[in-house]
Design a protein around this motif. Structure first.
Motif, PDB file in Angstrom:
ATOM      1  N   LEU A 189      44.903 -14.243  67.099  1.00 53.47           N
ATOM      2  CA  LEU A 189      43.510 -13.791  67.027  1.00 53.47           C
ATOM      3  C   LEU A 189      42.573 -14.943  66.662  1.00 53.47           C
ATOM      4  N   LEU A 190      42.999 -15.768  65.711  1.00 49.95           N
ATOM      5  CA  LEU A 190      42.160 -16.898  65.289  1.00 49.95           C
ATOM      6  C   LEU A 190      41.955 -17.886  66.428  1.00 49.95           C
ATOM      7  N   ILE A 191      43.041 -18.221  67.142  1.00 54.14           N
ATOM      8  CA  ILE A 191      42.934 -19.187  68.237  1.00 54.14           C
ATOM      9  C   ILE A 191      42.093 -18.621  69.374  1.00 54.14           C
ATOM     10  N   THR A 192      42.288 -17.336  69.676  1.00 50.93           N
ATOM     11  CA  THR A 192      41.567 -16.706  70.789  1.00 50.93           C
ATOM     12  C   THR A 192      40.070 -16.617  70.524  1.00 50.93           C
ATOM     13  N   HIS A 193      39.689 -16.218  69.320  1.00 51.14           N
ATOM     14  CA  HIS A 193      38.279 -15.928  69.040  1.00 51.14           C
ATOM     15  C   HIS A 193      37.580 -16.989  68.192  1.00 51.14           C
ATOM     16  N   GLN A 194      38.364 -17.867  67.570  1.00 55.82           N
ATOM     17  CA  GLN A 194      37.758 -18.902  66.736  1.00 55.82           C
ATOM     18  C   GLN A 194      38.064 -20.292  67.279  1.00 55.82           C
TER      19      GLN A 194
END
Length: 312
Positions: A189-194
């Motif tokens: 989630l962090l890599i995808t959206h941040q």
């Protein structure tokens, strides 16, 4: 043929509105209308079940089972509460367009429920390992030999995954369903959206530049300036980057327009900037801003009266 009250009411409901659109309702009126619609739906369900029971199409046991299930009213109200972000039983609903905002709320929610769950999400699963008292070495414990305490601890691995699942819509679930642990899900989630570390560093560099170049315009209100400033510092904090509270105070004072110079000097001389919080500074400046505005209005009124007196 005379109409029953229900038929008459139905006829009234189907009349075409005379105005250009439906009547506008606000505040409590909307809430009461929604509640009334749900209660009428629940009452209709109960009446229909009774009619089916009387006609023999459904037995009494099944009828009572249906009525004892969570009602449409209850489920609808629970759904509304969740969607409005007011439920304390479920995590905040995922927001891809406001990921940083959601991320901070989600972290706070999980920590408020169980710190062990947040540990699993950020550091990885608990392992079925204990130290052998004789060899002093860590050993994997077979399931049948695991103590109840160890099983409860290992159960937190799945609880951590579940708390994330409960916050995600189906589209996001499809993105992470191959992940085996809560830590893998969170990292995805962090890599995808941040973004990855490089993207994150680029965002930090941009925000630091905005922070260093931040200035307050001549006619800009303190509220407006603080709102812009707060977006920068909260975005930096969300990316695990930031400055000290003392730095925020000094930066905001330096960013003020020169017309504030006298006030800035007074604050620097009368306040200990190392202990002055940003909120306290903003409150101080807003009070001064109100005084300046009041004095300006008094001066304008005097000038206007003098002008009218000269004309007379």
């Amino acid at each position: 043929m005379s109409q029953t009250p229900r038929q008459a009411k139905r006829g009234q409901d189907t009349k075409t509105p005379q105005s250009g659109g439906p009547p506008k309702k606000v505040g409590d009126e909307i809430v009461h209308k929604k509640l009334g619609d749900r209660m009428e739906m629940a009452a209709t369900t109960a009446s229909s079940l009774k009619a089916e029971q009387d006609s023999g199409n459904i037995n009494r046991t099944r009828s009572m089972a249906i009525l004892n299930e969570p009602s449409l009213l209850d489920r609808s109200m629970d759904s509304d509460k969740y969607l409005e972000g007011q439920s304390m039983q479920r995590p905040p609903l995922f927001e891809s367009d406001s990921f940083i905002y959601w991320k901070n709320r989600f972290e706070t929610y999980v920590k408020s429920k169980d710190l062990d769950l947040w540990h699993v999400i950020t550091n990885g699963d608990f392992q079925p390992i204990i130290q052998n008292p004789k060899t002093k070495l860590d050993e994997v414990v077979p399931f049948e030999k695991q103590s109840d305490d160890l099983k409860r601890r290992l159960a937190k691995n799945n609880e951590a995954k579940m708390v994330i699942y409960n916050a995600l819509p189906r589209k996001e679930y499809e993105r992470i369903f191959m992940c085996n642990t809560a830590k893998e899900i969170w990292k995805t989630l962090l890599i995808t959206h941040q973004g990855n570390s490089q993207v994150k560093d680029n965002k930090i560099d941009l925000l630091v530049q905005q922070y260093e170049q931040f200035v307050i315009f001549k006619d800009e209100s303190i509220d407006s300036a603080f709102a812009r400033f707060n977006i920068i510092i909260t975005s930096l904090k969300a990316l695990d980057e930031g400055y000290s509270s003392k730095n925020y105070v000094r930066k905001f004072l330096r960013a003020l327009h020169p017309k504030w110079r006298a006030k800035v000097t007074a604050i620097e001389e009368s306040k200990d900037l190392t202990s002055l919080s940003l909120d306290e500074l903003i409150g101080n400046l807003k009070v001064h801003e109100m005084i300046i505005k009041k004095d300006s209005e008094i001066v304008k009124a005097k000038v206007k009266r003098k002008s009218l007196a000269l004309k007379a």
